[in-house]
Design a protein around this motif. Structure first.
Motif, PDB file in Angstrom:
ATOM      1  N   CYS A  20       1.141   3.355  -8.990  1.00 40.04           N
ATOM      2  CA  CYS A  20      -0.263   3.650  -9.311  1.00 40.04           C
ATOM      3  C   CYS A  20      -0.439   3.921 -10.804  1.00 40.04           C
ATOM      4  O   CYS A  20      -1.483   3.615 -11.375  1.00 40.04           O
ATOM      5  N   LEU A  78      -5.687   7.159  -8.177  1.00 41.29           N
ATOM      6  CA  LEU A  78      -5.640   7.450  -6.747  1.00 41.29           C
ATOM      7  C   LEU A  78      -7.008   7.850  -6.214  1.00 41.29           C
ATOM      8  O   LEU A  78      -7.330   7.570  -5.068  1.00 41.29           O
ATOM      9  N   ARG A  79      -7.817   8.504  -7.037  1.00 36.70           N
ATOM     10  CA  ARG A  79      -9.166   8.890  -6.616  1.00 36.70           C
ATOM     11  C   ARG A  79     -10.024   7.647  -6.413  1.00 36.70           C
ATOM     12  O   ARG A  79     -10.788   7.566  -5.457  1.00 36.70           O
ATOM     13  N   TYR A 100       2.215   1.728  -3.433  1.00 34.91           N
ATOM     14  CA  TYR A 100       1.151   2.148  -4.344  1.00 34.91           C
ATOM     15  C   TYR A 100       0.883   3.649  -4.221  1.00 34.91           C
ATOM     16  O   TYR A 100       0.735   4.346  -5.215  1.00 34.91           O
ATOM     17  N   HIS A 101       0.829   4.151  -3.001  1.00 33.83           N
ATOM     18  CA  HIS A 101       0.471   5.547  -2.775  1.00 33.83           C
ATOM     19  C   HIS A 101       1.662   6.501  -2.870  1.00 33.83           C
ATOM     20  O   HIS A 101       1.453   7.710  -2.965  1.00 33.83           O
ATOM     21  N   ASN A 102       2.893   6.001  -2.841  1.00 32.57           N
ATOM     22  CA  ASN A 102       4.046   6.894  -2.783  1.00 32.57           C
ATOM     23  C   ASN A 102       5.034   6.720  -3.935  1.00 32.57           C
ATOM     24  O   ASN A 102       6.087   7.335  -3.922  1.00 32.57           O
ATOM     25  N   LYS A 150       0.833  -1.204   0.000  1.00 31.23           N
ATOM     26  CA  LYS A 150       0.000   0.000   0.000  1.00 31.23           C
ATOM     27  C   LYS A 150       0.864   1.249   0.000  1.00 31.23           C
ATOM     28  O   LYS A 150       0.557   2.224  -0.677  1.00 31.23           O
ATOM     29  N   ASN A 159      -8.998   4.666  -5.610  1.00 29.91           N
ATOM     30  CA  ASN A 159      -8.473   3.838  -4.516  1.00 29.91           C
ATOM     31  C   ASN A 159      -8.039   4.696  -3.338  1.00 29.91           C
ATOM     32  O   ASN A 159      -6.975   4.475  -2.766  1.00 29.91           O
ATOM     33  N   LYS A 160      -8.855   5.667  -2.998  1.00 30.50           N
ATOM     34  CA  LYS A 160      -8.529   6.580  -1.914  1.00 30.50           C
ATOM     35  C   LYS A 160      -8.503   5.834  -0.585  1.00 30.50           C
ATOM     36  O   LYS A 160      -9.336   4.978  -0.326  1.00 30.50           O
ATOM     37  N   ARG A 161      -7.557   6.185   0.248  1.00 33.03           N
ATOM     38  CA  ARG A 161      -7.479   5.585   1.574  1.00 33.03           C
ATOM     39  C   ARG A 161      -8.666   6.015   2.407  1.00 33.03           C
ATOM     40  O   ARG A 161      -9.121   7.148   2.344  1.00 33.03           O
TER      41      ARG A 161
END
Length: 138
Positions: free
Chosen positions: A18, A97-98, A12-14, A9, A100-102
């Motif tokens: 993505c 990212l939108r 993926y986000h950093n 995760k 799969n937003k946390r």
């Protein structure tokens, strides 16, 4: 929501993982470290950037071509992932990212008396500092 371990995760986000994830179900070309390449439809990308392609053509360094119904490429063997020209990179990243937003973590609402007292004192200090300049000090 992206599913995986915490390390996946985070990647993926950093990272640009993505972007590669946004290319799922699209035809791409992947250059490998041994100077060969694979062309096919990207079916799956995991959190470590392992790639799974379907209807793929593997081209070795000598120029021989081999057809594969499914092929798995370990992340450490990937040199480049070619992004199709029809893809707008910034839009693809934002959209991925939108989608799969946390989910925000729940924060405790009940505060201890000590914290409440410290907050009141802090607010009183801030209030005393925000004195109107037209008024004389007390």
């Amino acid at each position: 929501m992206f599913i995986g371990k915490s390390k996946e995760k985070f990647s993926y986000h950093n990272t640009l993982l993505c972007l590669v994830k946004s290319l799922e179900n699209k035809s791409i070309t992947v250059d490998l470290r041994n100077d060969s390449c694979v062309c096919g439809q990207l079916t799956l990308v995991d959190g470590y950037m392992n790639l799974s392609l379907s209807n793929a053509v593997f081209c070795d360094p000598q120029g021989n071509e081999y057809l594969f119904e499914n092929i798995f490429i370990h992340a450490r063997n990937v040199r480049y992932v070619h992004i199709p020209q029809s893809i707008n990179i910034i839009t693809a990243i934002k959209q991925e990212l939108r989608c799969n937003k946390r989910e925000p973590r729940e924060r405790p609402t009940a505060k201890s008396r000590k914290v409440q007292k410290a907050m009141r004192q802090h607010l009183e200090t801030v209030k005393s500092l925000n004195v109107d300049p037209a008024m004389p000090p007390k």
